[in-house]
Design a protein around this motif. Structure first.
Motif, PDB file in Angstrom:
ATOM      1  N   ASN A  76      87.335 -16.114  15.552  1.00  8.44           N
ATOM      2  CA  ASN A  76      88.485 -15.231  15.767  1.00  8.44           C
ATOM      3  C   ASN A  76      88.078 -13.777  15.906  1.00  8.44           C
ATOM      4  O   ASN A  76      88.804 -12.979  16.498  1.00  8.44           O
ATOM      5  CB  ASN A  76      89.486 -15.381  14.608  1.00  8.44           C
ATOM      6  CG  ASN A  76      90.411 -16.562  14.798  1.00  8.44           C
ATOM      7  OD1 ASN A  76      90.999 -16.729  15.860  1.00  8.44           O
ATOM      8  ND2 ASN A  76      90.530 -17.406  13.791  1.00  8.44           N
ATOM      9  N   GLY A  79      92.826 -14.933  20.476  1.00  6.09           N
ATOM     10  CA  GLY A  79      93.412 -16.129  19.874  1.00  6.09           C
ATOM     11  C   GLY A  79      93.803 -17.204  20.866  1.00  6.09           C
ATOM     12  O   GLY A  79      93.484 -18.384  20.681  1.00  6.09           O
ATOM     13  N   LYS A  80      94.499 -16.820  21.944  1.00  2.00           N
ATOM     14  CA  LYS A  80      94.954 -17.817  22.921  1.00  2.00           C
ATOM     15  C   LYS A  80      93.776 -18.475  23.632  1.00  2.00           C
ATOM     16  O   LYS A  80      93.777 -19.687  23.877  1.00  2.00           O
ATOM     17  CB  LYS A  80      95.891 -17.170  23.942  1.00  2.00           C
ATOM     18  CG  LYS A  80      97.254 -16.800  23.368  1.00  2.00           C
ATOM     19  CD  LYS A  80      98.169 -16.242  24.443  1.00  2.00           C
ATOM     20  CE  LYS A  80      99.550 -15.902  23.871  1.00  2.00           C
ATOM     21  NZ  LYS A  80     100.447 -15.321  24.900  1.00  2.00           N
ATOM     22  N   GLN A  81      92.765 -17.675  23.957  1.00  2.00           N
ATOM     23  CA  GLN A  81      91.586 -18.227  24.623  1.00  2.00           C
ATOM     24  C   GLN A  81      90.839 -19.173  23.695  1.00  2.00           C
ATOM     25  O   GLN A  81      90.387 -20.247  24.117  1.00  2.00           O
ATOM     26  CB  GLN A  81      90.667 -17.102  25.083  1.00  2.00           C
ATOM     27  CG  GLN A  81      89.450 -17.621  25.863  1.00  2.00           C
ATOM     28  CD  GLN A  81      88.509 -16.509  26.266  1.00  2.00           C
ATOM     29  OE1 GLN A  81      88.625 -15.382  25.801  1.00  2.00           O
ATOM     30  NE2 GLN A  81      87.567 -16.827  27.141  1.00  2.00           N
ATOM     31  N   ALA A  84      92.095 -20.930  21.189  1.00  2.00           N
ATOM     32  CA  ALA A  84      92.871 -22.165  21.056  1.00  2.00           C
ATOM     33  C   ALA A  84      92.688 -23.062  22.269  1.00  2.00           C
ATOM     34  O   ALA A  84      92.546 -24.288  22.145  1.00  2.00           O
ATOM     35  CB  ALA A  84      94.348 -21.820  20.856  1.00  2.00           C
ATOM     36  N   LYS A  85      92.663 -22.462  23.455  1.00  2.00           N
ATOM     37  CA  LYS A  85      92.492 -23.235  24.695  1.00  2.00           C
ATOM     38  C   LYS A  85      91.113 -23.879  24.748  1.00  2.00           C
ATOM     39  O   LYS A  85      90.964 -25.054  25.123  1.00  2.00           O
ATOM     40  CB  LYS A  85      92.704 -22.325  25.909  1.00  2.00           C
ATOM     41  CG  LYS A  85      92.698 -23.041  27.266  1.00  2.00           C
ATOM     42  CD  LYS A  85      93.138 -22.068  28.347  1.00  2.00           C
ATOM     43  CE  LYS A  85      93.265 -22.762  29.692  1.00  2.00           C
ATOM     44  NZ  LYS A  85      91.970 -23.144  30.277  1.00  2.00           N
ATOM     45  N   GLU A 121      91.022 -26.761  22.400  1.00  2.00           N
ATOM     46  CA  GLU A 121      91.789 -27.877  22.955  1.00  2.00           C
ATOM     47  C   GLU A 121      90.996 -28.601  24.044  1.00  2.00           C
ATOM     48  O   GLU A 121      91.047 -29.829  24.157  1.00  2.00           O
ATOM     49  CB  GLU A 121      93.111 -27.354  23.530  1.00  2.00           C
ATOM     50  CG  GLU A 121      94.025 -28.438  24.066  1.00  2.00           C
ATOM     51  CD  GLU A 121      95.312 -27.879  24.649  1.00  2.00           C
ATOM     52  OE1 GLU A 121      96.049 -28.648  25.301  1.00  2.00           O
ATOM     53  OE2 GLU A 121      95.581 -26.672  24.466  1.00  2.00           O
TER      54      GLU A 121
END
Length: 335
Positions: A212, A217-219, A221-222, A225
């Protein structure tokens, strides 16, 4: 002002320092003059700011050391780098190390030469703060298998994850795999709520924290995933071949000898592997040998495998952490 009526060090010597760029001087002083206060406390001097001058007062040797630290920090700012509390602590420690080595009072203490070992991530630029950290980071770029061994707070895992993110961003590896032994240090996994992921995630949290720091954050999480970044317990590595990956095994002192052998033999083509651990924090059951100690004993003479060691002097957390580690080391030495 950092100076205080309650702080009256011996004013047997005073040294005047001029800093031409007032904007850089503000950064040098730090929020609420916190950096000046840190130097005052560490060296028992008094620092008074007037315009773009700093007056340093105290015993002659301490005053000279304080002046060299302040000049070293200012030179860092002139070079386009920031000054954080850890940088102040690092320069103060370097001054301690220089004592008695022929370095004259007043000689400017310089930050280690960091050329070629800065780590660029998506969120920040990371750089080693001690000579041992610099050698460690360089070894991560130079070797396919590297060990980082030393106490907590020395940046072993943080720097390894930073290098992994940097190499991933640069296209040198296709994925990042971070692992830890899920060893129960007083707590029982079975009593934790949720499924297996919920049970092991608390053990993996330091790895999430490091990521982090380096990825939005969004990158992040992607990427998790898409399995471009994997964070999993050591037991989940069995039977896999880890190719074109940057692989980190954290808390390796809690891997058994068989687990360590299993993990090391996962190394595949195009991959790099980093093993980090602290030999003083083994949570394995009594009588079970640490895989980290076995690996160190068995692999130390093999070329292209790097072993890097840290001490309490490399701690970059709160200064009290270094003092705590030194106290425990001293006690162990008397046991």
């Amino acid at each position: 002002m950092p100076s205080s009526d309650t702080m009256t060090p011996p004013a047997s010597h005073a040294q005047q320092l001029e800093f031409p760029d007032n904007r850089l001087l503000i950064d040098l002083c730090g929020p609420y003059d916190a950096n000046l206060t840190a130097v005052e406390t560490a060296l028992e001097v008094q620092i008074v700011r007037r315009g773009n001058h700093l007056s340093v007062m105290g015993e002659e040797d301490a005053t000279s050391r304080a002046a060299s630290v302040l000049e070293g920090l200012y030179a860092r700012l002139e070079g386009g780098r920031s000054v954080e509390p850890a940088d102040v602590t690092s320069l103060l420690r370097m001054g301690d190390s220089a004592a008695g080595t022929g370095v004259r009072p007043g000689d400017q203490i310089e930050m280690p030469n960091l050329g070629g070992v800065e780590i660029q991530t998506r969120k920040k630029r990371v750089e080693p703060r001690t000579a041992a950290q610099k050698a460690y980071v360089q070894s991560l770029f130079d070797n396919e298998l590297a060990f980082g061994i030393g106490p907590a707070g020395t940046g072993k895992t943080y720097l390894a994850v930073a290098v992994g993110v940097s190499m991933f961003i640069g296209g040198h590896v296709d994925r990042i795999i971070l692992s830890r032994p899920a060893v129960e240090a007083g707590e029982k996994l079975g009593y934790l709520p949720g499924d297996m992921k919920d049970k092991v995630d608390p053990y993996m949290q330091p790895l999430y924290d490091a990521l982090n720091d380096f990825l939005p954050g969004k990158q992040l999480a992607k990427l998790i995933e898409e399995k471009k970044i994997e964070i999993a317990p050591l037991a989940f590595m069995r039977g896999r071949t880890l190719s074109n990956a940057f692989v980190v095994l954290d808390e390796a002192q809690n891997a058994t000898s068989m687990q360590m052998k299993m993990f090391l033999t996962r190394l595949g083509e195009g991959s790099r592997m980093v093993i980090t651990g602290d030999r003083t924090q083994i949570d394995l059951p009594r009588g079970v040998p640490s895989g980290l100690q076995d690996a160190e004993r068995l692999l130390k003479t093999i070329p292209k495998i790097s072993f890097n060691y840290f001490t309490s002097k490399d701690v970059v957390r709160h200064p009290l952490v270094a003092a705590i580690i030194e106290a425990y080391e001293a006690d162990a030495g008397h046991a």
